[in-house]
Design an enzyme around this catalytic site. Structure first.
Site, PDB file in Angstrom:
ATOM      1  N   ASP A 162       0.837  -1.130  -0.041  1.00 38.51           N
ATOM      2  CA  ASP A 162       0.089  -0.082  -0.112  1.00 38.51           C
ATOM      3  C   ASP A 162       0.958   1.427  -0.123  1.00 38.51           C
ATOM      4  OD1 ASP A 162      -2.418  -1.520  -0.008  1.00 38.51           O
ATOM      5  OD2 ASP A 162      -2.022  -1.992   2.287  1.00 38.51           O
ATOM      6  N   ASP A 189       0.924   5.362   0.433  1.00 36.94           N
ATOM      7  CA  ASP A 189       0.330   6.624   0.845  1.00 36.94           C
ATOM      8  C   ASP A 189       1.229   7.849   0.578  1.00 36.94           C
ATOM      9  OD1 ASP A 189      -1.890   5.170   1.664  1.00 36.94           O
ATOM     10  OD2 ASP A 189      -1.042   5.147   4.034  1.00 36.94           O
ATOM     11  N   ASP A 203       0.906   8.646  14.171  1.00 37.92           N
ATOM     12  CA  ASP A 203       0.516   8.115  15.473  1.00 37.92           C
ATOM     13  C   ASP A 203       2.108   7.327  15.981  1.00 37.92           C
ATOM     14  OD1 ASP A 203       1.150   6.062  13.300  1.00 37.92           O
ATOM     15  OD2 ASP A 203      -0.837   5.151  13.632  1.00 37.92           O
TER      16      ASP A 203
END
Length: 465
Positions: free
Chosen positions: A83, A85, A164
């Site tokens: 993935d 981003d 995070d």
């Protein structure tokens, strides 16, 4: 491919000391550590063509463009990223103007999805710290500290420190192929440590799903939680009850359908998070000696199928997770006088209704899940044509797999699963023999046959007179 990073992370060594400075340097206090291309192993060859198209188009339009988060972390760990981003200083509207194949989604966090066939590249604008002058339509927080809306734009350093975990605050620049490390993420990768950026209590209040992400990354990466990151989880686990059930469904798929379900399940139970997601299943595990083992076996099977690149379905996993509660409620319904089949149907409805208050299960999964449960009552009925009807049911294979797990977990005595295994593998003669062994009438136990059409008698012409 990743030999360079093996040398890069050799410990102890002067390389990390020279890159990161004093061990006790505050996170983000001295700006990012910039690792030039020749000193890290991350290559554009690891990235999808779609991700590179997005990066270069933003860069050529005069915007900053970085790959960020998990894809960089996984590349540094020697894993092939899946993935991608992208983070940029372009606003969502500017991103949408650049890509016709994009759309802006979300209200809580506005992001842009750029679609290339089946692949979606998620593009986010650098976020900043909300201020008193920002209205609720831009930034909003509940009285408990939960972020309800966060669309304040900032610069890359503000964006990094609002992420995070330190290992996710890594940015790969398409301008010069360097890695910008804002929170000592590479150091934590070397130490295999999962550490929240900022005060853990505050960060968990802002978004309780971060507790689930901590568990997921710890299981997936085989990392340990930093003590400060770990300490508040038991206390703050009930904050998950504030999260919309639809969002938690997406998180459950990430937790249990990524190939590390067993370890994830154990961590969720250890930190008291599982009870917030599946309260009735957690209660059943305290009452039924086989319920926890059944879930472990179902997750082991799912992990194995994912490792073998075989298909998996959430319907089967939810059927196993909630089978204990169904059995408890089924017994209650029968004790109240309901026959077995209506009792199971009532129990299923009650369990699903309560579960939907915590995790939203779409009907495309909940309806097959209930079929799997219903078939548990039909599998022991091995007489005549009913057997063939059961075998031809679209959910038979999943129901058969659950039956095997129920026997392996100790809920049922062995035997029925072996019978169905033999019946599926047998020819017609052997199937008749198996049916005869359980007391079926051999004359009426054959496979369903087509009905013979009856010949119509010729009409009597005299009757028309």
């Amino acid at each position: 491919m990743f030999k360079g990073f093996t040398r890069f992370l050799q410990s102890p060594g002067e390389r990390l000391k020279s890159l990161f400075g004093p061990q006790d340097a505050p996170v983000g206090s001295t700006g990012p550590c910039i690792i030039p291309r020749q000193e890290h192993p991350v290559s554009r060859q690891h990235f999808s063509d779609a991700a590179l198209k997005v990066l270069y188009r933003l860069h050529n339009a005069g915007f900053e463009a970085y790959l960020v988060g998990g894809c960089i972390r996984d590349s540094l760990l020697g894993r092939m990223p899946k993935d991608f981003d992208v983070a940029t200083d372009a606003t969502p509207e500017q991103i949408k103007d650049l890509f016709r194949n994009s759309r802006i989604i979300g209200r809580r966090f506005r992001i842009v999805h750029v679609r290339f066939g089946r692949e979606v590249i998620e593009v986010t604008t650098f976020r900043g710290k909300p201020g008193d002058d920002h209205g609720d339509h831009i930034a909003q927080q509940s009285d408990d500290g939960l972020l309800l809306r966060d669309n304040v734009w900032g610069d890359i350093q503000e964006d990094a420190l609002r992420r995070d975990f330190t290992i996710n605050a890594l940015y790969y620049s398409i301008a010069d192929f360097s890695i910008h490390d804002f929170a000592n993420g590479v150091r934590d990768i070397e130490a295999r440590t999962l550490r929240l950026i900022g005060d853990p209590a505050t960060r968990y209040r802002e978004d309780p799903v971060r507790m689930l992400r901590a568990v997921r990354f710890a299981a997936k990466l085989d990392f340990h939680l930093d003590p400060a990151t770990e300490a508040p989880i038991h206390e703050f686990a009930p904050l998950l009850l504030q999260i919309p059930p639809a969002r938690l469904f997406d998180e459950i798929l990430k937790l249990f359908m990524a190939g590390h379900g067993v370890e994830t399940f154990h961590l969720l139970r250890h930190y008291g998070l599982f009870a917030m997601l599946f309260p009735e299943a957690d209660e059943a595990m305290a009452e039924l000696p086989w319920a926890e083992r059944l879930v472990e076996l179902a997750l082991e099977s799912t992990d194995r199928r994912i490792a073998e690149e075989r298909p998996v379905t959430p319907a089967f996993l939810f059927a196993a997770l909630l089978w204990g509660p169904v059995q408890l409620r089924h017994a209650e319904q029968e004790a109240n006088g309901l026959p077995p089949i209506p009792a199971l149907q009532a129990a299923s409805q009650q369990v699903v209704s309560r579960q939907l208050q915590h995790i939203s299960i779409p009907k495309r999964f909940s309806l097959p899940m209930r079929d799997i449960w219903d078939l548990q009552q039909r599998l022991p009925l091995r007489r005549g044509r009913r057997v063939y009807q059961t075998r031809e049911h679209p959910r038979f294979r999943a129901a058969y797999d659950l039956l095997l797990l129920r026997e392996a977990a100790g809920e049922l005595d062995p035997g029925l699963g072996d019978w169905w295994t033999a019946f599926q593998q047998a020819d017609e003669h052997e199937q008749r023999r198996l049916l005869g062994k359980v007391g079926a009438d051999p004359a009426g136990s054959g496979a369903p046959r087509k009905r013979r059409r009856r010949r119509r008698k010729p009409r009597n012409p005299s009757s028309d007179a």
